[in-house]
Motif scaffolding. Sequence first.
Motif, PDB file in Angstrom:
ATOM      1  N   LYS A 113    -148.228  12.403   7.910  1.00  0.00           N
ATOM      2  CA  LYS A 113    -147.761  11.341   8.799  1.00  0.00           C
ATOM      3  C   LYS A 113    -148.308  11.609  10.188  1.00  0.00           C
ATOM      4  CE  LYS A 113    -143.584   8.932  10.131  1.00  0.00           C
ATOM      5  NZ  LYS A 113    -142.149   8.827   9.992  1.00  0.00           N
ATOM      6  N   ASP A 114    -148.961  10.615  10.763  1.00  0.00           N
ATOM      7  CA  ASP A 114    -149.535  10.730  12.113  1.00  0.00           C
ATOM      8  C   ASP A 114    -150.474  11.929  12.235  1.00  0.00           C
ATOM      9  OD1 ASP A 114    -148.037   8.496  12.927  1.00  0.00           O
ATOM     10  OD2 ASP A 114    -146.304   9.758  13.395  1.00  0.00           O
ATOM     11  N   GLY A 115    -151.205  12.223  11.174  1.00  0.00           N
ATOM     12  CA  GLY A 115    -152.156  13.328  11.207  1.00  0.00           C
ATOM     13  C   GLY A 115    -151.522  14.702  11.130  1.00  0.00           C
ATOM     14  N   GLN A 116    -150.205  14.774  10.922  1.00  0.00           N
ATOM     15  CA  GLN A 116    -149.492  16.047  10.839  1.00  0.00           C
ATOM     16  C   GLN A 116    -149.177  16.367   9.383  1.00  0.00           C
ATOM     17  OE1 GLN A 116    -148.854  18.037  13.501  1.00  0.00           O
ATOM     18  NE2 GLN A 116    -150.009  16.560  14.704  1.00  0.00           N
ATOM     19  N   LEU A 117    -149.384  17.617   9.021  1.00  0.00           N
ATOM     20  CA  LEU A 117    -149.072  18.052   7.665  1.00  0.00           C
ATOM     21  C   LEU A 117    -147.575  18.271   7.513  1.00  0.00           C
ATOM     22  CD1 LEU A 117    -151.838  20.751   7.133  1.00  0.00           C
ATOM     23  CD2 LEU A 117    -151.834  18.393   6.323  1.00  0.00           C
ATOM     24  N   ASP A 118    -147.020  17.766   6.423  1.00  0.00           N
ATOM     25  CA  ASP A 118    -145.636  18.105   6.114  1.00  0.00           C
ATOM     26  C   ASP A 118    -145.645  19.223   5.066  1.00  0.00           C
ATOM     27  OD1 ASP A 118    -146.090  16.921   3.607  1.00  0.00           O
ATOM     28  OD2 ASP A 118    -144.969  15.103   4.078  1.00  0.00           O
ATOM     29  N   GLU A 119    -144.480  19.648   4.641  1.00  0.00           N
ATOM     30  CA  GLU A 119    -144.399  20.792   3.721  1.00  0.00           C
ATOM     31  C   GLU A 119    -145.050  20.481   2.373  1.00  0.00           C
ATOM     32  OE1 GLU A 119    -144.124  24.428   2.218  1.00  0.00           O
ATOM     33  OE2 GLU A 119    -143.899  23.859   4.317  1.00  0.00           O
ATOM     34  N   ILE A 120    -144.958  19.270   1.892  1.00  0.00           N
ATOM     35  CA  ILE A 120    -145.598  18.921   0.612  1.00  0.00           C
ATOM     36  C   ILE A 120    -147.118  18.995   0.750  1.00  0.00           C
ATOM     37  CG2 ILE A 120    -145.961  17.094  -1.093  1.00  0.00           C
ATOM     38  CD1 ILE A 120    -143.032  16.277  -0.630  1.00  0.00           C
ATOM     39  N   ASP A 121    -147.652  18.489   1.860  1.00  0.00           N
ATOM     40  CA  ASP A 121    -149.095  18.611   2.092  1.00  0.00           C
ATOM     41  C   ASP A 121    -149.515  20.078   2.086  1.00  0.00           C
ATOM     42  OD1 ASP A 121    -149.480  15.835   2.433  1.00  0.00           O
ATOM     43  OD2 ASP A 121    -148.958  15.972   4.566  1.00  0.00           O
ATOM     44  N   ARG A 122    -148.739  20.917   2.739  1.00  0.00           N
ATOM     45  CA  ARG A 122    -149.051  22.355   2.786  1.00  0.00           C
ATOM     46  C   ARG A 122    -148.997  22.964   1.385  1.00  0.00           C
ATOM     47  NH1 ARG A 122    -149.308  24.057   7.964  1.00  0.00           N
ATOM     48  NH2 ARG A 122    -148.355  22.719   9.527  1.00  0.00           N
ATOM     49  N   GLN A 123    -148.033  22.558   0.592  1.00  0.00           N
ATOM     50  CA  GLN A 123    -147.936  23.048  -0.780  1.00  0.00           C
ATOM     51  C   GLN A 123    -149.165  22.622  -1.582  1.00  0.00           C
ATOM     52  OE1 GLN A 123    -144.223  21.899  -2.652  1.00  0.00           O
ATOM     53  NE2 GLN A 123    -143.017  22.668  -0.924  1.00  0.00           N
ATOM     54  N   ILE A 124    -149.576  21.381  -1.397  1.00  0.00           N
ATOM     55  CA  ILE A 124    -150.771  20.878  -2.090  1.00  0.00           C
ATOM     56  C   ILE A 124    -151.986  21.713  -1.699  1.00  0.00           C
ATOM     57  CG2 ILE A 124    -152.417  18.946  -2.180  1.00  0.00           C
ATOM     58  CD1 ILE A 124    -149.935  17.064  -2.083  1.00  0.00           C
ATOM     59  N   LEU A 125    -152.165  21.930  -0.405  1.00  0.00           N
ATOM     60  CA  LEU A 125    -153.320  22.707   0.060  1.00  0.00           C
ATOM     61  C   LEU A 125    -153.281  24.143  -0.448  1.00  0.00           C
ATOM     62  CD1 LEU A 125    -153.608  21.364   3.713  1.00  0.00           C
ATOM     63  CD2 LEU A 125    -155.106  20.830   1.763  1.00  0.00           C
TER      64      LEU A 125
END
Length: 156
Positions: free
Chosen positions: A2-14
């Motif tokens: 959201k708004d170019g910021q990683l949330d915890e799910i994005d971090r988990q994916i990465l």
Amino acid sequence: MKDGQLDEIDRQILRAMARDGRISNQKLAETVHLSPTPCWHRVKALEEADYITGYAALLDQRALGMPDTVIIEVTVDRHDDEIFKAFSDALAELPEVMEAYLLSGEYDYLIKVAVSGTEGYERFLRQKLYKLPGVKHTRSTFTLRCLKRAPSVTPS
């Protein structure tokens, strides 16, 4: 994201993709507790935002006959754009070069090279590196053992 910021799910994916770049979308979705479609959309958004810049197979240099790694520091003879570009372009074409960095400090470049022993190293120096434009001085160090190898940084 959201708004170019990683949330915890994005971090988990990465983190999951950094461990296994070939993970299926189904398995990735299970790992991060999403259904497959939203997971796929998140991966695509991470790619489009350049958090994921590509995918590659990691090759075993030992199996390819180049078991030794040498770190080479290079000084060029002039510090102008023409030499930096010519040297950098030529260096990028050498298959033995695994990584190369333009530096500040005493040396101009740091190069990580895969070779086959001292004979392979000498061949690389004489037949390739010393023939590149602008090379003035080099200093080399053979590595003894790799303590950590990561193809990219992993978000915390």
